[in-house]
Motif scaffolding. Structure first.
Motif, PDB file in Angstrom:
ATOM      1  N   ALA A 104       0.827  -1.196   0.000  1.00 23.09           N
ATOM      2  CA  ALA A 104       0.000   0.000   0.000  1.00 23.09           C
ATOM      3  C   ALA A 104       0.867   1.253   0.000  1.00 23.09           C
ATOM      4  O   ALA A 104       1.931   1.296   0.624  1.00 23.09           O
ATOM      5  CB  ALA A 104      -0.924   0.016   1.222  1.00 23.09           C
ATOM      6  N   SER A 105       0.390   2.266  -0.746  1.00 23.23           N
ATOM      7  CA  SER A 105       1.047   3.571  -0.767  1.00 23.23           C
ATOM      8  C   SER A 105       0.013   4.622  -1.119  1.00 23.23           C
ATOM      9  O   SER A 105      -0.839   4.408  -1.999  1.00 23.23           O
ATOM     10  CB  SER A 105       2.183   3.601  -1.788  1.00 23.23           C
ATOM     11  N   THR A 106       0.062   5.745  -0.456  1.00 25.15           N
ATOM     12  CA  THR A 106      -0.872   6.825  -0.750  1.00 25.15           C
ATOM     13  C   THR A 106      -0.337   7.794  -1.793  1.00 25.15           C
ATOM     14  O   THR A 106      -1.108   8.451  -2.500  1.00 25.15           O
ATOM     15  CB  THR A 106      -1.206   7.624   0.529  1.00 25.15           C
ATOM     16  N   ASP A 107       0.987   7.864  -1.906  1.00 25.09           N
ATOM     17  CA  ASP A 107       1.585   8.838  -2.814  1.00 25.09           C
ATOM     18  C   ASP A 107       2.573   8.244  -3.807  1.00 25.09           C
ATOM     19  O   ASP A 107       3.137   8.970  -4.623  1.00 25.09           O
ATOM     20  CB  ASP A 107       2.288   9.941  -2.014  1.00 25.09           C
ATOM     21  N   GLY A 108       2.797   6.922  -3.757  1.00 25.45           N
ATOM     22  CA  GLY A 108       3.764   6.295  -4.648  1.00 25.45           C
ATOM     23  C   GLY A 108       5.200   6.501  -4.236  1.00 25.45           C
ATOM     24  O   GLY A 108       6.114   5.994  -4.894  1.00 25.45           O
ATOM     25  N   LEU A 109       5.422   7.238  -3.142  1.00 30.85           N
ATOM     26  CA  LEU A 109       6.778   7.507  -2.656  1.00 30.85           C
ATOM     27  C   LEU A 109       7.144   6.647  -1.454  1.00 30.85           C
ATOM     28  O   LEU A 109       8.299   6.219  -1.322  1.00 30.85           O
ATOM     29  CB  LEU A 109       6.930   8.988  -2.302  1.00 30.85           C
ATOM     30  N   ILE A 110       6.185   6.402  -0.589  1.00 35.79           N
ATOM     31  CA  ILE A 110       6.418   5.557   0.588  1.00 35.79           C
ATOM     32  C   ILE A 110       5.473   4.359   0.500  1.00 35.79           C
ATOM     33  O   ILE A 110       4.247   4.530   0.451  1.00 35.79           O
ATOM     34  CB  ILE A 110       6.188   6.328   1.899  1.00 35.79           C
ATOM     35  N   TRP A 111       6.072   3.172   0.482  1.00 34.29           N
ATOM     36  CA  TRP A 111       5.299   1.937   0.358  1.00 34.29           C
ATOM     37  C   TRP A 111       5.461   1.102   1.623  1.00 34.29           C
ATOM     38  O   TRP A 111       6.575   0.963   2.142  1.00 34.29           O
ATOM     39  CB  TRP A 111       5.789   1.115  -0.833  1.00 34.29           C
ATOM     40  N   GLU A 112       4.355   0.549   2.091  1.00 35.60           N
ATOM     41  CA  GLU A 112       4.377  -0.401   3.207  1.00 35.60           C
ATOM     42  C   GLU A 112       3.981  -1.775   2.683  1.00 35.60           C
ATOM     43  O   GLU A 112       2.891  -1.948   2.128  1.00 35.60           O
ATOM     44  CB  GLU A 112       3.440   0.039   4.325  1.00 35.60           C
ATOM     45  N   LEU A 113       4.891  -2.723   2.844  1.00 38.57           N
ATOM     46  CA  LEU A 113       4.704  -4.086   2.358  1.00 38.57           C
ATOM     47  C   LEU A 113       4.493  -4.998   3.560  1.00 38.57           C
ATOM     48  O   LEU A 113       5.372  -5.111   4.418  1.00 38.57           O
ATOM     49  CB  LEU A 113       5.922  -4.535   1.555  1.00 38.57           C
ATOM     50  N   THR A 114       3.347  -5.636   3.641  1.00 40.72           N
ATOM     51  CA  THR A 114       3.027  -6.507   4.767  1.00 40.72           C
ATOM     52  C   THR A 114       3.322  -7.951   4.394  1.00 40.72           C
ATOM     53  O   THR A 114       2.811  -8.460   3.389  1.00 40.72           O
ATOM     54  CB  THR A 114       1.541  -6.378   5.155  1.00 40.72           C
ATOM     55  N   LEU A 115       4.172  -8.597   5.190  1.00 43.59           N
ATOM     56  CA  LEU A 115       4.549  -9.987   4.927  1.00 43.59           C
ATOM     57  C   LEU A 115       3.479 -10.944   5.443  1.00 43.59           C
ATOM     58  O   LEU A 115       2.748 -10.640   6.387  1.00 43.59           O
ATOM     59  CB  LEU A 115       5.883 -10.307   5.600  1.00 43.59           C
ATOM     60  N   ARG A 116       3.402 -12.104   4.829  1.00 50.13           N
ATOM     61  CA  ARG A 116       2.519 -13.152   5.321  1.00 50.13           C
ATOM     62  C   ARG A 116       3.012 -13.639   6.683  1.00 50.13           C
ATOM     63  O   ARG A 116       4.216 -13.678   6.950  1.00 50.13           O
ATOM     64  CB  ARG A 116       2.479 -14.326   4.344  1.00 50.13           C
ATOM     65  N   GLU A 117       2.093 -14.047   7.497  1.00 45.67           N
ATOM     66  CA  GLU A 117       2.434 -14.548   8.832  1.00 45.67           C
ATOM     67  C   GLU A 117       2.879 -16.011   8.766  1.00 45.67           C
ATOM     68  O   GLU A 117       2.408 -16.784   7.941  1.00 45.67           O
ATOM     69  CB  GLU A 117       1.221 -14.442   9.758  1.00 45.67           C
ATOM     70  N   GLY A 118       3.802 -16.358   9.655  1.00 43.42           N
ATOM     71  CA  GLY A 118       4.150 -17.761   9.867  1.00 43.42           C
ATOM     72  C   GLY A 118       5.091 -18.385   8.863  1.00 43.42           C
ATOM     73  O   GLY A 118       5.304 -19.602   8.884  1.00 43.42           O
ATOM     74  N   ILE A 119       5.708 -17.604   7.978  1.00 42.29           N
ATOM     75  CA  ILE A 119       6.637 -18.177   6.999  1.00 42.29           C
ATOM     76  C   ILE A 119       8.022 -18.306   7.633  1.00 42.29           C
ATOM     77  O   ILE A 119       8.508 -17.389   8.299  1.00 42.29           O
ATOM     78  CB  ILE A 119       6.710 -17.304   5.736  1.00 42.29           C
ATOM     79  N   THR A 120       8.653 -19.441   7.407  1.00 44.71           N
ATOM     80  CA  THR A 120       9.996 -19.673   7.941  1.00 44.71           C
ATOM     81  C   THR A 120      10.949 -20.043   6.815  1.00 44.71           C
ATOM     82  O   THR A 120      10.538 -20.550   5.766  1.00 44.71           O
ATOM     83  CB  THR A 120      10.001 -20.804   8.981  1.00 44.71           C
ATOM     84  N   PHE A 121      12.222 -19.770   7.062  1.00 39.73           N
ATOM     85  CA  PHE A 121      13.271 -20.263   6.177  1.00 39.73           C
ATOM     86  C   PHE A 121      13.473 -21.753   6.431  1.00 39.73           C
ATOM     87  O   PHE A 121      12.949 -22.313   7.389  1.00 39.73           O
ATOM     88  CB  PHE A 121      14.561 -19.483   6.407  1.00 39.73           C
ATOM     89  N   SER A 122      14.237 -22.383   5.562  1.00 38.53           N
ATOM     90  CA  SER A 122      14.404 -23.831   5.668  1.00 38.53           C
ATOM     91  C   SER A 122      15.135 -24.255   6.935  1.00 38.53           C
ATOM     92  O   SER A 122      15.048 -25.419   7.341  1.00 38.53           O
ATOM     93  CB  SER A 122      15.155 -24.360   4.440  1.00 38.53           C
ATOM     94  N   ASP A 123      15.840 -23.329   7.602  1.00 33.10           N
ATOM     95  CA  ASP A 123      16.495 -23.666   8.867  1.00 33.10           C
ATOM     96  C   ASP A 123      15.581 -23.404  10.070  1.00 33.10           C
ATOM     97  O   ASP A 123      16.011 -23.536  11.218  1.00 33.10           O
ATOM     98  CB  ASP A 123      17.803 -22.889   9.017  1.00 33.10           C
ATOM     99  N   GLY A 124      14.337 -23.019   9.809  1.00 32.63           N
ATOM    100  CA  GLY A 124      13.378 -22.788  10.885  1.00 32.63           C
ATOM    101  C   GLY A 124      13.287 -21.353  11.350  1.00 32.63           C
ATOM    102  O   GLY A 124      12.372 -21.014  12.117  1.00 32.63           O
ATOM    103  N   SER A 125      14.194 -20.496  10.920  1.00 34.41           N
ATOM    104  CA  SER A 125      14.153 -19.097  11.355  1.00 34.41           C
ATOM    105  C   SER A 125      13.007 -18.369  10.660  1.00 34.41           C
ATOM    106  O   SER A 125      12.673 -18.668   9.506  1.00 34.41           O
ATOM    107  CB  SER A 125      15.480 -18.398  11.064  1.00 34.41           C
TER     108      SER A 125
END
Length: 506
Positions: A104-125
């Protein structure tokens, strides 16, 4: 007996299959292969179970597997199996959320990207905003992505949110973020993708993850990796059938030749072939002349002959697969020998001479330039085709020593045309200086949502009036697979394993 007769006929049919030349598009059909069965005696013996499907891919085992910092093409081809981006561009160049749930962005200059919950890397982090921000900042400093992210002033992360701040408004920033996210800068960082690198007795392979967050079915649990450190190794291994898949540019400079029985799956890219025009001096200063030249170009013949159908004709500087492409607008300056001839006669330019320069290092481009020269001569111009080495070609463009040049540019996924056409654009070799053009370029780049299509239409309408460049075609990339071993492929730019869950191995 009927069963045995059927098997014999089937075996005969299989032996008659011949090597397949490249196909036009990614809808190449695959013939399912079956295991051969021998029969003796009464034929009542049980048939042996078919061998499990397997897949072997090429890798440079001694090189880095980092998806951003690595440089080996084979290893980078494997990256989507190990790493995932915030967004993936689909076959129409639309950003599809992957690790990101919304942007989401209101002006195209500042964007907020929301990550999906609960995703882990293959090492569990866990995947967090700060980890994703670190990965994108690494990309900003890398050779591969620094130009793409040139408008980014800062990237930070907190919780499950990534904040991207730009110096120039971009209404389609997610289209730039199909960048693989890795957990560190090492040669073998972990990722969030469906496979992990595994090593047994010094042999590397890709093993399916048990905790992959998408949970989609995979066509094979283990992918063997075979060493191919040089392009010659890749060609010989694929031609021998030892490698199941390669990602190639069949029309690229010094493209290697592949042999054997294989299928070709083409996919769209953002590599635009275009005719540049000197708008500041010479014959092409007037828009009417440039329009006449544009109508002289038969794009279809260039695609079919010079690029062996591994390209798509385009009358606008956006890919025809994009929803921004308007066929009616593209036809405004479409091929018309009669209109081109009539315009040049009215302008009293019949017989006038122009110089067309081309880089000699790419065979397909030289062939295309020769065809364009012949097309221009067919409408009444005299063309001097100047074939230059790469360094001399770049020098000629920088000095403006041309009337026309055949150029190629890799556009970003948001089809930002500012570097190519804006008054200050680094690739604006034709030196087109136009205040309204700059305003329309800026409006298109900053537009979001439904307003983006309108901004694109306004921009393309003005470009048709001014014709600072003449779009010719967009090149295709190609995936080669062993005949009948793989089906269901739908590769896209940057990810030949797109929709991997639909693959079938035999």
């Amino acid at each position: 007996m009927k069963h045995l007769r059927f098997l014999l006929c089937l075996a005969l049919a299989v032996t008659l299959l011949t090597a397949c030349g490249p196909k036009e598009d990614g809808s190449a059909s695959s013939s399912g292969g079956g295991s051969s069965v021998s029969s003796s005696g009464s034929g009542s013996d049980p048939e042996p179970a078919p061998a499990p499907a397997s897949l072997t891919l090429a890798a440079c085992l001694s090189d880095s597997f980092h998806p951003v910092l690595g440089t080996n093409r084979s290893n980078l081809t494997l990256a989507p199996l190990l790493y995932e981006p915030l967004f993936q561009l689909d076959e129409t160049f639309q950003p599809v959320p992957v690790l990101c749930s919304q942007a989401a962005s209101t002006d195209g200059l500042i964007w907020e990207l929301t990550l999906r919950e609960g995703i882990t890397f293959s090492d569990g982090s866990p995947l967090t905003g700060s980890v994703a921000a670190d990965a994108l900042n690494t990309a900003r400093q890398s050779a591969r992505y620094t130009q793409r992210l040139r408008d980014v002033s800062s990237i930070s992360g907190q919780g499950n949110v990534v904040t991207v701040t730009l110096v120039r408004a971009n209404g389609n920033l997610p289209a730039l973020l199909d960048i693989p996210i890795a957990s560190s800068t090492g040669d073998r960082p972990v990722g969030t993708g469906p496979y992990v690198l595994s090593e047994t007795d010094g042999a590397l392979a890709l093993a399916a993850r048990s905790g992959w967050w998408q949970g989609k079915a995979l066509p094979v649990q283990t992918i063997r990796l075979t060493a191919a450190s040089r392009s010659e190794d890749l060609v010989s291994s694929f031609s021998a059938g030892d490698i199941g898949l390669v990602d190639v540019d069949l029309m690229g400079t010094n493209a290697p030749g592949y042999s054997g029985s294989y299928q070709t799956w083409d996919y769209a890219t953002t590599e635009l072939l275009y005719l540049g025009l000197n708008t500041q001096s010479g014959l092409c200063r007037a828009p009417e002349v440039r329009q006449a030249i544009a109508r002289a170009i038969d794009r279809t013949s260039i695609v079919q002959v010079d690029f062996a159908r591994h390209a798509v004709a385009a009358g606008l500087p956006v890919h025809p697969s994009s929803p921004l492409y308007n066929a009616a607008q593209a036809g405004t300056l479409g091929y018309s020998l009669q209109q081109s001839q009539a315009a040049l006669e009215q302008l009293r330019l019949t017989g006038r001479s122009v110089t067309l320069v081309v880089n000699t290092e790419n065979t397909a481009k030289v062939s295309a330039a020769q065809r364009i020269a012949a097309q221009l001569e067919a409408v009444g111009l005299t063309v001097h085709l100047s074939r230059l080495s790469y360094d001399s070609y770049v020098s000629a463009l920088a000095a403006g020593s041309f009337d026309l040049y055949l150029g190629q540019v890799t556009l970003t996924g948001d089809f930002d045309l500012a570097p190519l056409l804006s008054s200050s654009g680094s690739l604006n070799y034709g030196r087109w200086q136009d205040a309204l053009g700059d305003a329309l370029l800026s409006a298109f780049q900053s537009a979001q949502g439904e307003t983006r299509a309108k901004a694109a239409a306004d921009l393309f309408a003005y470009l048709n009036q001014q014709a600072p460049i003449v779009p010719v075609c967009f090149k295709n990339g190609s995936v080669l697979t062993q005949w009948s071993r793989l089906s269901g492929l739908s590769p896209v730019r940057g990810n030949v394993f797109y929709q991997l869950e639909n693959w079938k191995l035999s």
